[in-house]
Scaffold this active site. Sequence first.
Site, PDB file in Angstrom:
ATOM      1  N   LYS A 178       0.832  -1.216   0.000  1.00  0.00           N
ATOM      2  CA  LYS A 178       0.000   0.000   0.000  1.00  0.00           C
ATOM      3  C   LYS A 178       0.862   1.259   0.000  1.00  0.00           C
ATOM      4  CE  LYS A 178       0.647   1.494   4.347  1.00  0.00           C
ATOM      5  NZ  LYS A 178       0.865   2.872   4.851  1.00  0.00           N
TER       6      LYS A 178
ATOM      7  N   THR B 233      -4.108   5.650   3.152  1.00  0.00           N
ATOM      8  CA  THR B 233      -2.876   6.293   2.686  1.00  0.00           C
ATOM      9  C   THR B 233      -2.971   6.785   1.251  1.00  0.00           C
ATOM     10  OG1 THR B 233      -1.959   4.118   2.175  1.00  0.00           O
ATOM     11  CG2 THR B 233      -1.363   5.067   4.272  1.00  0.00           C
TER      12      THR B 233
END
Length: 332
Positions: free
Chosen positions: A191, A248
Amino acid sequence: MGKQMKLGVVGAGAWGTALAQLAATGGADGRAEVPIWAREPEVVAAINTTHSNPLFLPGIALSPGVRATGDLADLGGCDALLIVTPAQHLRAVLAAVPAGPALILCAKGIEAGTGLLMSEVAGQLCPGRPLAVLSGPTFAHEVAAGLPTAVTLACADPVLGRALAQRLAGPAFRPYLSADVIGAEIGGAVKNVLAIACGVVEGRGLGLNARAALISRGFAEMTRFGLARGAERETLAGLSGLGDLVLTCSSTSSRNFALGKAIGEGQAAAALMADRRTVAEGAFTAPVLQQAARAIGVDMPVVDAVCALLADGADVGAVTATLLARPLRAEG
Protein backbone atom coordinates in the site's frame (compact mmCIF):
# COMPACT_ATOMS: atom_id res chain seq x y z
CA MET A 1 -5.53 -10.44 38.37
CA GLY A 2 -2.10 -11.22 36.89
CA LYS A 3 0.71 -8.79 36.33
CA GLN A 4 0.16 -6.42 33.43
CA MET A 5 2.36 -7.09 30.41
CA LYS A 6 5.21 -4.57 30.29
CA LEU A 7 5.71 -3.04 26.85
CA GLY A 8 8.66 -1.08 25.50
CA VAL A 9 9.00 0.84 22.24
CA VAL A 10 12.03 0.91 19.94
CA GLY A 11 11.91 4.03 17.79
CA ALA A 12 10.58 7.45 18.79
CA GLY A 13 9.31 8.79 15.48
CA ALA A 14 5.66 9.78 15.17
CA TRP A 15 4.28 6.24 15.14
CA GLY A 16 6.58 4.93 17.87
CA THR A 17 5.68 7.85 20.12
CA ALA A 18 1.97 7.35 19.45
CA LEU A 19 2.26 3.67 20.35
CA ALA A 20 4.14 4.53 23.54
CA GLN A 21 1.33 6.92 24.46
CA LEU A 22 -1.23 4.21 23.70
CA ALA A 23 0.63 1.66 25.82
CA ALA A 24 1.09 4.11 28.71
CA THR A 25 -2.61 4.99 28.88
CA GLY A 26 -4.01 1.52 28.14
CA GLY A 27 -3.97 -1.86 29.76
CA ALA A 28 -5.58 -2.93 32.99
CA ASP A 29 -5.57 0.29 34.99
CA GLY A 30 -5.24 2.99 32.35
CA ARG A 31 -1.65 3.89 33.17
CA ALA A 32 1.70 2.16 32.83
CA GLU A 33 5.42 2.86 32.62
CA VAL A 34 6.58 2.52 29.02
CA PRO A 35 10.25 2.96 28.12
CA ILE A 36 10.90 4.24 24.58
CA TRP A 37 14.26 4.20 22.84
CA ALA A 38 15.17 7.17 20.66
CA ARG A 39 18.21 7.62 18.47
CA GLU A 40 18.17 11.42 18.82
CA PRO A 41 19.35 12.86 22.19
CA GLU A 42 17.10 15.89 21.74
CA VAL A 43 14.07 13.62 21.48
CA VAL A 44 15.07 11.78 24.68
CA ALA A 45 15.45 15.12 26.46
CA ALA A 46 12.14 16.52 25.20
CA ILE A 47 10.11 13.45 26.18
CA ASN A 48 11.61 13.29 29.66
CA THR A 49 11.52 17.00 30.48
CA THR A 50 8.47 18.36 28.65
CA HIS A 51 6.46 15.14 28.07
CA SER A 52 6.27 15.89 24.38
CA ASN A 53 8.00 15.03 21.11
CA PRO A 54 7.90 18.29 19.14
CA LEU A 55 10.28 16.94 16.49
CA PHE A 56 8.10 14.04 15.35
CA LEU A 57 4.70 14.34 17.05
CA PRO A 58 4.03 18.01 17.80
CA GLY A 59 0.98 19.10 19.73
CA ILE A 60 0.52 15.90 21.74
CA ALA A 61 0.93 15.91 25.52
CA LEU A 62 2.48 12.59 26.46
CA SER A 63 1.71 10.58 29.57
CA PRO A 64 4.34 10.89 32.32
CA GLY A 65 4.60 7.10 32.05
CA VAL A 66 6.39 7.44 28.70
CA ARG A 67 10.10 7.55 29.59
CA ALA A 68 12.73 7.94 26.88
CA THR A 69 16.22 6.45 26.80
CA GLY A 70 19.13 6.37 24.39
CA ASP A 71 20.25 2.94 25.63
CA LEU A 72 18.49 -0.14 24.26
CA ALA A 73 19.61 -2.13 27.29
CA ASP A 74 17.08 -0.15 29.35
CA LEU A 75 14.30 -2.08 27.56
CA GLY A 76 15.59 -5.46 28.70
CA GLY A 77 13.00 -5.84 31.46
CA CYS A 78 10.03 -5.67 29.07
CA ASP A 79 7.79 -8.58 28.16
CA ALA A 80 7.38 -7.35 24.57
CA LEU A 81 8.92 -4.66 22.38
CA LEU A 82 7.11 -2.66 19.73
CA ILE A 83 9.74 -2.29 16.97
CA VAL A 84 8.91 0.96 15.18
CA THR A 85 12.07 1.81 13.27
CA PRO A 86 12.05 2.30 9.48
CA ALA A 87 12.02 -0.96 7.53
CA GLN A 88 15.50 -0.47 6.07
CA HIS A 89 16.97 -0.05 9.59
CA LEU A 90 15.23 -3.05 11.13
CA ARG A 91 18.14 -5.47 10.71
CA ALA A 92 20.62 -3.21 12.51
CA VAL A 93 18.19 -2.49 15.32
CA LEU A 94 17.24 -6.13 15.88
CA ALA A 95 20.91 -7.02 16.14
CA ALA A 96 21.13 -4.67 19.14
CA VAL A 97 17.84 -5.17 21.04
CA PRO A 98 17.93 -7.05 24.34
CA ALA A 99 17.32 -10.80 24.16
CA GLY A 100 14.12 -12.13 25.66
CA PRO A 101 11.12 -9.89 24.98
CA ALA A 102 8.64 -10.83 22.27
CA LEU A 103 8.81 -8.63 19.18
CA ILE A 104 5.88 -6.70 17.72
CA LEU A 105 6.97 -5.53 14.27
CA CYS A 106 5.41 -2.23 13.24
CA ALA A 107 7.51 -1.23 10.20
CA LYS A 108 5.85 -1.58 6.78
CA GLY A 109 8.20 -2.50 3.97
CA ILE A 110 10.44 -5.02 2.26
CA GLU A 111 14.17 -5.06 2.92
CA ALA A 112 16.24 -3.73 0.04
CA GLY A 113 18.96 -6.09 -1.11
CA THR A 114 17.32 -9.23 0.28
CA GLY A 115 13.64 -8.89 -0.64
CA LEU A 116 12.72 -10.14 2.84
CA LEU A 117 9.63 -9.14 4.77
CA MET A 118 10.14 -7.77 8.26
CA SER A 119 9.18 -11.07 9.93
CA GLU A 120 11.71 -12.87 7.74
CA VAL A 121 14.44 -10.42 8.77
CA ALA A 122 13.46 -11.01 12.41
CA GLY A 123 13.59 -14.76 11.81
CA GLN A 124 17.18 -14.45 10.65
CA LEU A 125 18.33 -12.15 13.44
CA CYS A 126 16.26 -13.54 16.31
CA PRO A 127 15.44 -17.19 15.45
CA GLY A 128 12.76 -18.69 17.65
CA ARG A 129 11.80 -15.33 19.17
CA PRO A 130 8.02 -14.90 19.65
CA LEU A 131 6.77 -12.24 17.25
CA ALA A 132 3.70 -10.46 15.99
CA VAL A 133 2.93 -7.84 13.34
CA LEU A 134 0.87 -4.72 14.01
CA SER A 135 -0.51 -3.10 10.86
CA GLY A 136 -3.50 -1.19 9.58
CA PRO A 137 -4.87 2.29 8.81
CA THR A 138 -3.09 4.33 11.46
CA PHE A 139 -2.13 7.98 11.23
CA ALA A 140 0.05 8.47 14.30
CA HIS A 141 -1.38 11.83 15.36
CA GLU A 142 -4.93 10.45 15.42
CA VAL A 143 -3.94 7.43 17.53
CA ALA A 144 -2.03 9.65 19.97
CA ALA A 145 -5.03 11.97 20.22
CA GLY A 146 -7.30 9.07 21.13
CA LEU A 147 -9.36 9.04 17.93
CA PRO A 148 -11.05 5.73 16.97
CA THR A 149 -8.68 3.29 15.24
CA ALA A 150 -8.80 -0.40 14.32
CA VAL A 151 -5.78 -2.49 13.37
CA THR A 152 -4.69 -6.00 12.46
CA LEU A 153 -2.55 -7.79 15.03
CA ALA A 154 -1.12 -10.85 13.31
CA CYS A 155 0.53 -13.54 15.40
CA ALA A 156 1.09 -17.24 14.75
CA ASP A 157 0.86 -17.95 18.50
CA PRO A 158 -2.79 -17.43 19.53
CA VAL A 159 -1.96 -17.19 23.25
CA LEU A 160 0.60 -14.42 22.67
CA GLY A 161 -1.72 -12.74 20.19
CA ARG A 162 -4.59 -12.57 22.68
CA ALA A 163 -2.31 -11.26 25.43
CA LEU A 164 -0.92 -8.51 23.19
CA ALA A 165 -4.38 -7.56 21.91
CA GLN A 166 -5.71 -7.28 25.45
CA ARG A 167 -2.75 -5.13 26.49
CA LEU A 168 -3.01 -2.75 23.53
CA ALA A 169 -6.80 -2.47 23.30
CA GLY A 170 -8.49 0.64 24.60
CA PRO A 171 -11.75 2.54 24.28
CA ALA A 172 -10.62 4.00 20.94
CA PHE A 173 -8.08 1.37 19.79
CA ARG A 174 -9.35 -2.00 18.59
CA PRO A 175 -6.97 -4.78 17.47
CA TYR A 176 -8.39 -7.58 15.30
CA LEU A 177 -6.45 -10.83 15.66
CA SER A 178 -5.11 -12.78 12.71
CA ALA A 179 -2.73 -15.71 12.29
CA ASP A 180 -1.69 -14.47 8.82
CA VAL A 181 1.60 -12.68 9.49
CA ILE A 182 2.65 -12.71 5.82
CA GLY A 183 -0.65 -11.22 4.64
CA ALA A 184 -0.52 -8.41 7.20
CA GLU A 185 3.01 -7.53 6.14
CA ILE A 186 2.34 -7.62 2.41
CA GLY A 187 -0.65 -5.30 2.74
CA GLY A 188 1.39 -2.76 4.66
CA ALA A 189 4.32 -2.89 2.26
CA VAL A 190 2.41 -2.76 -1.04
CA LYS A 191 0.00 0.00 0.00
CA ASN A 192 2.94 2.38 0.54
CA VAL A 193 3.93 2.04 -3.12
CA LEU A 194 0.34 2.44 -4.32
CA ALA A 195 -0.06 5.57 -2.16
CA ILE A 196 2.77 7.20 -4.12
CA ALA A 197 0.86 6.49 -7.32
CA CYS A 198 -2.33 8.01 -5.90
CA GLY A 199 -0.38 11.06 -4.82
CA VAL A 200 0.86 11.48 -8.39
CA VAL A 201 -2.75 11.39 -9.60
CA GLU A 202 -3.62 14.15 -7.13
CA GLY A 203 -0.59 16.28 -7.96
CA ARG A 204 -1.23 15.92 -11.68
CA GLY A 205 -4.89 16.91 -11.25
CA LEU A 206 -6.21 13.75 -12.91
CA GLY A 207 -9.39 13.67 -10.83
CA LEU A 208 -11.22 11.50 -8.32
CA ASN A 209 -12.37 8.97 -10.93
CA ALA A 210 -8.74 8.22 -11.71
CA ARG A 211 -7.84 7.89 -8.03
CA ALA A 212 -10.70 5.47 -7.37
CA ALA A 213 -9.69 3.40 -10.38
CA LEU A 214 -6.08 3.37 -9.25
CA ILE A 215 -6.99 2.24 -5.73
CA SER A 216 -9.11 -0.57 -7.17
CA ARG A 217 -6.52 -1.75 -9.67
CA GLY A 218 -3.76 -1.34 -7.11
CA PHE A 219 -5.69 -3.53 -4.70
CA ALA A 220 -5.92 -6.17 -7.44
CA GLU A 221 -2.11 -6.04 -7.71
CA MET A 222 -1.73 -6.32 -3.94
CA THR A 223 -4.04 -9.33 -3.93
CA ARG A 224 -2.24 -11.12 -6.78
CA PHE A 225 1.13 -10.66 -5.15
CA GLY A 226 -0.12 -11.55 -1.68
CA LEU A 227 -1.82 -14.76 -2.76
CA ALA A 228 1.30 -15.79 -4.68
CA ARG A 229 3.32 -15.31 -1.48
CA GLY A 230 0.93 -17.37 0.65
CA ALA A 231 -1.21 -14.62 2.16
CA GLU A 232 -4.90 -15.12 2.85
CA ARG A 233 -7.39 -13.18 0.73
CA GLU A 234 -9.36 -12.15 3.84
CA THR A 235 -6.27 -10.50 5.35
CA LEU A 236 -5.59 -8.53 2.18
CA ALA A 237 -9.23 -7.37 2.11
CA GLY A 238 -9.06 -6.38 5.78
CA LEU A 239 -7.59 -3.55 7.83
CA SER A 240 -3.92 -4.22 7.07
CA GLY A 241 -4.57 -4.41 3.32
CA LEU A 242 -7.55 -2.60 1.82
CA GLY A 243 -8.14 -0.52 4.95
CA ASP A 244 -4.61 0.86 5.04
CA LEU A 245 -4.65 1.33 1.25
CA VAL A 246 -7.76 3.52 1.39
CA LEU A 247 -6.30 5.68 4.17
CA THR A 248 -2.88 6.29 2.69
CA CYS A 249 -4.18 6.85 -0.84
CA SER A 250 -6.44 9.68 0.28
CA SER A 251 -4.51 12.14 2.43
CA THR A 252 -1.38 14.25 2.43
CA SER A 253 -0.91 13.12 6.04
CA SER A 254 0.52 10.02 4.36
CA ARG A 255 4.22 10.58 3.65
CA ASN A 256 3.98 8.32 0.58
CA PHE A 257 0.95 10.15 -0.82
CA ALA A 258 2.67 13.50 -0.19
CA LEU A 259 5.79 12.31 -2.04
CA GLY A 260 3.71 11.23 -5.02
CA LYS A 261 1.74 14.48 -5.02
CA ALA A 262 4.97 16.49 -5.21
CA ILE A 263 6.20 14.33 -8.10
CA GLY A 264 2.86 14.84 -9.86
CA GLU A 265 3.30 18.59 -9.43
CA GLY A 266 6.61 18.38 -11.29
CA GLN A 267 9.22 18.14 -8.53
CA ALA A 268 12.18 15.80 -8.96
CA ALA A 269 11.87 12.50 -7.10
CA ALA A 270 15.56 12.32 -6.16
CA ALA A 271 15.55 15.78 -4.61
CA LEU A 272 12.33 15.07 -2.69
CA MET A 273 13.65 11.85 -1.19
CA ALA A 274 17.00 13.40 -0.26
CA ASP A 275 15.32 16.31 1.51
CA ARG A 276 12.75 14.45 3.62
CA ARG A 277 13.38 14.08 7.34
CA THR A 278 10.68 11.44 7.68
CA VAL A 279 10.85 8.30 5.58
CA ALA A 280 8.44 7.52 2.73
CA GLU A 281 8.85 3.75 2.95
CA GLY A 282 7.21 3.16 -0.43
CA ALA A 283 10.14 4.77 -2.25
CA PHE A 284 12.46 2.06 -0.90
CA THR A 285 9.92 -0.73 -1.22
CA ALA A 286 8.94 -0.07 -4.85
CA PRO A 287 12.01 -1.46 -6.66
CA VAL A 288 12.28 -4.41 -4.26
CA LEU A 289 8.59 -5.21 -4.75
CA GLN A 290 8.95 -4.93 -8.52
CA GLN A 291 11.84 -7.39 -8.51
CA ALA A 292 10.03 -9.80 -6.18
CA ALA A 293 6.87 -9.70 -8.31
CA ARG A 294 8.76 -10.36 -11.53
CA ALA A 295 10.59 -13.27 -9.92
CA ILE A 296 7.29 -15.07 -9.26
CA GLY A 297 5.55 -13.95 -12.45
CA VAL A 298 3.06 -11.49 -10.92
CA ASP A 299 2.01 -8.55 -13.10
CA MET A 300 2.07 -5.22 -11.17
CA PRO A 301 1.83 -2.38 -13.72
CA VAL A 302 1.08 0.33 -11.14
CA VAL A 303 4.17 -0.67 -9.17
CA ASP A 304 6.17 -0.62 -12.42
CA ALA A 305 4.92 2.91 -13.09
CA VAL A 306 5.96 4.13 -9.63
CA CYS A 307 9.41 2.60 -10.12
CA ALA A 308 9.79 4.44 -13.42
CA LEU A 309 8.89 7.74 -11.82
CA LEU A 310 11.19 7.25 -8.83
CA ALA A 311 14.26 5.81 -10.51
CA ASP A 312 14.19 6.99 -14.08
CA GLY A 313 12.71 10.45 -13.66
CA ALA A 314 10.17 9.45 -16.30
CA ASP A 315 7.60 12.00 -17.43
CA VAL A 316 4.35 11.68 -15.47
CA GLY A 317 2.23 12.20 -18.58
CA ALA A 318 4.10 9.50 -20.48
CA VAL A 319 3.80 7.00 -17.63
CA THR A 320 0.08 7.71 -17.30
CA ALA A 321 -0.41 7.26 -21.02
CA THR A 322 1.38 3.92 -20.90
CA LEU A 323 -0.92 2.67 -18.13
CA LEU A 324 -4.03 3.79 -20.00
CA ALA A 325 -2.82 2.21 -23.22
CA ARG A 326 -2.50 -1.28 -21.74
CA PRO A 327 -4.51 -3.95 -23.63
CA LEU A 328 -8.15 -4.29 -22.59
CA ARG A 329 -8.81 -7.30 -20.40
CA ALA A 330 -11.30 -8.82 -17.99
CA GLU A 331 -11.33 -7.31 -14.52
CA GLY A 332 -9.54 -9.34 -11.88
